[in-house]
Design a protein around this motif. Structure first.
Motif, PDB file in Angstrom:
ATOM      1  N   ARG A  22       0.793  -1.225   0.000  1.00 28.42           N
ATOM      2  CA  ARG A  22       0.000   0.000   0.000  1.00 28.42           C
ATOM      3  C   ARG A  22       0.830   1.282   0.000  1.00 28.42           C
ATOM      4  O   ARG A  22       0.466   2.260  -0.684  1.00 28.42           O
ATOM      5  N   PRO A  23       1.955   1.373   0.736  1.00 26.87           N
ATOM      6  CA  PRO A  23       2.735   2.624   0.697  1.00 26.87           C
ATOM      7  C   PRO A  23       3.266   2.986  -0.685  1.00 26.87           C
ATOM      8  O   PRO A  23       3.593   4.152  -0.937  1.00 26.87           O
ATOM      9  N   TRP A  24       3.369   2.014  -1.582  1.00 26.83           N
ATOM     10  CA  TRP A  24       3.893   2.291  -2.915  1.00 26.83           C
ATOM     11  C   TRP A  24       2.831   2.821  -3.870  1.00 26.83           C
ATOM     12  O   TRP A  24       3.157   3.446  -4.882  1.00 26.83           O
ATOM     13  N   GLU A  25       1.561   2.579  -3.585  1.00 21.76           N
ATOM     14  CA  GLU A  25       0.529   2.782  -4.592  1.00 21.76           C
ATOM     15  C   GLU A  25       0.330   4.252  -4.948  1.00 21.76           C
ATOM     16  O   GLU A  25       0.195   4.599  -6.131  1.00 21.76           O
ATOM     17  N   SER A  26       0.306   5.141  -3.944  1.00 16.20           N
ATOM     18  CA  SER A  26       0.143   6.562  -4.261  1.00 16.20           C
ATOM     19  C   SER A  26       1.330   7.081  -5.069  1.00 16.20           C
ATOM     20  O   SER A  26       1.168   7.927  -5.963  1.00 16.20           O
ATOM     21  N   HIS A  27       2.512   6.561  -4.774  1.00 16.73           N
ATOM     22  CA  HIS A  27       3.707   6.939  -5.534  1.00 16.73           C
ATOM     23  C   HIS A  27       3.573   6.504  -6.990  1.00 16.73           C
ATOM     24  O   HIS A  27       3.881   7.272  -7.914  1.00 16.73           O
ATOM     25  N   TRP A  28       3.100   5.283  -7.219  1.00 18.96           N
ATOM     26  CA  TRP A  28       2.922   4.801  -8.590  1.00 18.96           C
ATOM     27  C   TRP A  28       1.878   5.608  -9.337  1.00 18.96           C
ATOM     28  O   TRP A  28       2.030   5.875 -10.533  1.00 18.96           O
ATOM     29  N   ARG A  29       0.812   6.030  -8.662  1.00 21.57           N
ATOM     30  CA  ARG A  29      -0.229   6.806  -9.335  1.00 21.57           C
ATOM     31  C   ARG A  29       0.302   8.188  -9.737  1.00 21.57           C
ATOM     32  O   ARG A  29      -0.036   8.705 -10.804  1.00 21.57           O
ATOM     33  N   ASP A  30       1.118   8.782  -8.890  1.00 16.61           N
ATOM     34  CA  ASP A  30       1.730  10.066  -9.247  1.00 16.61           C
ATOM     35  C   ASP A  30       2.593   9.922 -10.500  1.00 16.61           C
ATOM     36  O   ASP A  30       2.535  10.747 -11.419  1.00 16.61           O
ATOM     37  N   ILE A  31       3.397   8.868 -10.523  1.00 18.05           N
ATOM     38  CA  ILE A  31       4.268   8.638 -11.671  1.00 18.05           C
ATOM     39  C   ILE A  31       3.441   8.390 -12.921  1.00 18.05           C
ATOM     40  O   ILE A  31       3.720   8.939 -13.999  1.00 18.05           O
ATOM     41  N   SER A  32       2.426   7.558 -12.795  1.00 17.10           N
ATOM     42  CA  SER A  32       1.589   7.253 -13.948  1.00 17.10           C
ATOM     43  C   SER A  32       0.900   8.497 -14.468  1.00 17.10           C
ATOM     44  O   SER A  32       0.732   8.673 -15.678  1.00 17.10           O
ATOM     45  N   ARG A  33       0.525   9.397 -13.569  1.00 13.73           N
ATOM     46  CA  ARG A  33      -0.184  10.618 -13.979  1.00 13.73           C
ATOM     47  C   ARG A  33       0.697  11.527 -14.818  1.00 13.73           C
ATOM     48  O   ARG A  33       0.236  12.120 -15.791  1.00 13.73           O
ATOM     49  N   TYR A  34       1.981  11.618 -14.490  1.00 14.39           N
ATOM     50  CA  TYR A  34       2.854  12.591 -15.148  1.00 14.39           C
ATOM     51  C   TYR A  34       3.797  11.976 -16.189  1.00 14.39           C
ATOM     52  O   TYR A  34       4.320  12.705 -17.025  1.00 14.39           O
ATOM     53  N   VAL A  35       4.037  10.670 -16.115  1.00 12.90           N
ATOM     54  CA  VAL A  35       5.069  10.073 -16.963  1.00 12.90           C
ATOM     55  C   VAL A  35       4.509   9.026 -17.913  1.00 12.90           C
ATOM     56  O   VAL A  35       4.885   8.976 -19.081  1.00 12.90           O
ATOM     57  N   ALA A  36       3.631   8.160 -17.431  1.00 15.37           N
ATOM     58  CA  ALA A  36       3.148   7.060 -18.249  1.00 15.37           C
ATOM     59  C   ALA A  36       1.650   6.879 -18.063  1.00 15.37           C
ATOM     60  O   ALA A  36       1.193   5.894 -17.493  1.00 15.37           O
ATOM     61  N   PRO A  37       0.826   7.815 -18.534  1.00 13.43           N
ATOM     62  CA  PRO A  37      -0.607   7.746 -18.263  1.00 13.43           C
ATOM     63  C   PRO A  37      -1.301   6.560 -18.910  1.00 13.43           C
ATOM     64  O   PRO A  37      -2.347   6.144 -18.436  1.00 13.43           O
ATOM     65  N   GLY A  38      -0.733   5.999 -19.965  1.00 15.13           N
ATOM     66  CA  GLY A  38      -1.391   4.881 -20.620  1.00 15.13           C
ATOM     67  C   GLY A  38      -0.822   3.531 -20.270  1.00 15.13           C
ATOM     68  O   GLY A  38      -1.249   2.527 -20.819  1.00 15.13           O
ATOM     69  N   LEU A  39       0.139   3.474 -19.324  1.00 18.46           N
ATOM     70  CA  LEU A  39       0.852   2.220 -19.089  1.00 18.46           C
ATOM     71  C   LEU A  39       0.128   1.315 -18.119  1.00 18.46           C
ATOM     72  O   LEU A  39       0.117   0.107 -18.273  1.00 18.46           O
ATOM     73  N   GLU A  40      -0.483   1.889 -17.101  1.00 16.02           N
ATOM     74  CA  GLU A  40      -1.102   1.059 -16.072  1.00 16.02           C
ATOM     75  C   GLU A  40      -2.519   0.657 -16.466  1.00 16.02           C
ATOM     76  O   GLU A  40      -3.112   1.187 -17.408  1.00 16.02           O
ATOM     77  N   HIS A  41      -3.049  -0.279 -15.732  1.00 16.03           N
ATOM     78  CA  HIS A  41      -4.363  -0.838 -16.008  1.00 16.03           C
ATOM     79  C   HIS A  41      -5.431   0.236 -15.820  1.00 16.03           C
ATOM     80  O   HIS A  41      -5.669   0.714 -14.725  1.00 16.03           O
TER      81      HIS A  41
END
Length: 564
Positions: A22-41
């Motif tokens: 769980r501590p990693w998830e908000s970090h991954w969402r921030d990254i996905s929002r600014y760097v790879a918006p189409g990469l995650e599910h």
């Protein structure tokens, strides 16, 4: 034999892994929002972020992105890693025996390794295998999030042309755990499929609710959440598989089936692990604050530019009409009796050019953080010597080496998994097309990477060979030619072939070369002997004593197939 864990036990383990992640998830969402918006599910992220509403993830995050430097930089970083570590246009690894004290491989064994390597690349890059797409997504995900996952599985319905399938698994679907040595050996993957797809896969093993949905045309596309749990087998399990596998309908708490794997099917790629945990940070983690600030500044630059180009206006309270700022539009009542304008633009201290200068400086920092400058193509000017080019290549290999080594660690595990699947198909057994030579039966096969990055790292060996040859040539010119006899040209050729990754098949078999060389030497000796015999016979004939010697030598030459 141990009892199978209950569904409740599996779901409890999933909850433990979810709490650890769980501590990693908000970090991954921030990254996905600014760097790879189409990469995650998209469905998972939309459900988490938008309260269950499903919509395109790119449109959901478009208002957050005012600067595309990070998007382009992560693509460039991923493309650079692929081109230097695992390019699709070249064979980026070879195979060798992993026995530490094994004798040097024979020429036949080296040729078999080459043949097996070529087959594996044909298998891997077969369009139906999915490796090219899965590999690209995994490399990009590793650079963005620090961790990425590929699922490598047997395809029993296919021929040996494409016996293995590869699928990139979005990071948010995986709940990972590592063993005592830090090797990831557990994955509880949570994903969704429609009711119809579940019945196609598991048939009557599905729960009653799912089967009813699949039969109903109005509900057959309802989402079903599936848990796939893979973990090491219990110590007292004697089934022969090293890992056990469970499929569970999570919401219905229904066990779909149990299976096993001889090797861990989820290949986990890490960027730079500094601990024994299953997750790690990538280069974007250090640059995330800079990425956010660049987007914020870019937003302010847009506002400042709009105010500069189309500023607000100030006018008197008693103005009868609002101003019309369109080109050529009349504005009655906005001119005083003395000809003074009754409206003025409000221009404060907006400096779009100053904002652009700050943003460009931050762009350079981002490019440095995301290795964009290091991934530029090596430029060789016309005045550069071969030695200078080799030195520059070595320096580039040293700078890019740590990133490539961590990627190769995951690729090595993937290749081990491929070997396990091919061995299960029996392709290495005697009598099969890829049967191993007798000397390799029972040996473990290891991998040696030969991609462009590995050639850059080994460029120092070529530089060393060139410098030694130059020194030896200079010594030979100054009266010591015997130094050239110390060079083993065959060994030098083998070293160069290994460094440059050329196929072994470009050389003739060593035994053929030896036989040809021996035959050539024998023919040269017979020709020389024949010439001596002819000359000796002529001299003897002059004195009447050489006819017998000449006849013997001539017969020897004719038996050897040499015509005098």
């Amino acid at each position: 034999m141990s009892e199978d864990p209950t569904v409740e036990t599996l779901l409890a383990r999933l909850e433990q892994l979810a709490n650890a992640r769980r501590p990693w998830e908000s970090h991954w969402r921030d990254i996905s929002r600014y760097v790879a918006p189409g990469l995650e599910h998209q469905a998972i992220l939309s459900a988490i972020e938008a309260g269950g509403a499903s919509r395109p993830y790119g449109s959901y995050n478009a208002p957050n992105i005012y600067d595309h430097t990070s998007l382009m930089a992560i693509d460039r970083l991923a493309a650079g890693e692929i081109s230097l570590v695992m390019p699709a246009s070249a064979t980026w690894h070879t195979l060798r025996s992993s026995e530490p004290f094994a004798s040097a491989a024979s020429d036949a064994e080296l040729r078999w390794f080459d043949e097996l390597t070529r087959y594996m690349f044909r298998m891997r890059y077969n369009p139906s295998s999915g490796f090219a797409l899965a590999g690209k997504a995994a490399v990009k995900g590793r650079a963005a999030f620090g961790t990425s996952v590929i699922y490598v599985e047997d395809a029993p319905a296919r021929t040996l042309a494409a016996p293995v399938t590869y699928r990139h698994i979005p990071l948010l679907e995986n709940y990972l755990a590592a063993n005592f040595e830090g090797v990831v050996d557990t994955n509880f993957r949570v994903f969704t499929r429609t009711a119809r797809q579940c019945v196609e896969r598991w048939g009557e093993r599905c729960s009653t609710k799912v089967r009813d949905c699949a039969r109903d045309p109005k509900r057959q596309d309802d989402a079903v959440t599936i848990l796939h749990g893979v973990m090491p087998k219990p110590d007292d399990d004697r089934h022969g598989m090293d890992f056990v596998s469970y499929y569970v309908e999570r919401d219905e708490r229904h066990l779909l089936g149990k299976g096993g794997y001889r090797s861990f099917p989820y290949i986990v790629f890490h960027w730079n692990r500094e601990n024994q945990g299953p997750y790690c940070e990538g280069p974007v983690a250090l640059a995330l604050a800079e990425i956010k600030s660049v987007n914020m500044l870019s937003k302010q630059e847009y506002i400042a530019t709009q105010q500069w180009v189309n500023p607000p206006t100030a006018q008197r309270d008693d103005a009868t009409n609002p101003p019309n700022l369109n080109p050529g539009a009349p504005n009655p009542g906005l001119l005083s009796e003395t000809g003074e304008l009754l409206i003025r633009p409000i221009v404060t201290q907006q400096r779009p050019d100053f904002a652009r200068a700050i943003i460009e400086a931050k762009h350079n920092q981002l490019r440095e953080s995301l290795y964009v400058n290091l991934w530029q193509i090596l430029i060789q000017n016309p005045q550069m010597t071969a030695t200078e080019a080799s030195i520059r290549a070595q320096e580039k290999g040293d700078l890019l080496g740590p990133s490539g080594l961590s990627l190769q660690e995951g690729l090595a595990r993937m290749i081990d998994r491929e070997f396990t699947l091919l061995e299960g198909r029996g392709v290495f057994r005697p009598g099969r097309p890829l049967a191993a030579p007798g000397g390799l039966q029972g040996h473990e096969i290891g991998v040696t990477f030969t991609g462009p990055l590995d050639k850059l790292r080994r460029a120092g060996e070529i530089v060393g060979m060139q410098r030694v040859l130059e020194l030896a040539g200079a010594m030979a010119k100054f009266g010591k030619p015997q130094v050239l006899e110390r060079f083993d040209l065959d060994e030098m050729l083998d070293i160069a072939q290994d460094i440059h990754g050329a196929p072994r098949s470009m050389f003739k078999p060593l035994e053929d070369v030896g036989q040809a060389e021996a035959a050539s030497q024998q023919v040269d000796q017979i020709k020389t002997l024949t010439e001596l015999a002819v000359n000796g016979g002529n001299a003897a004939k002059a004195v009447g004593e050489g006819s017998a010697a000449f006849s013997d030598m001539l017969a020897m030459a004719q038996n050897a197939g040499v015509q005098p």
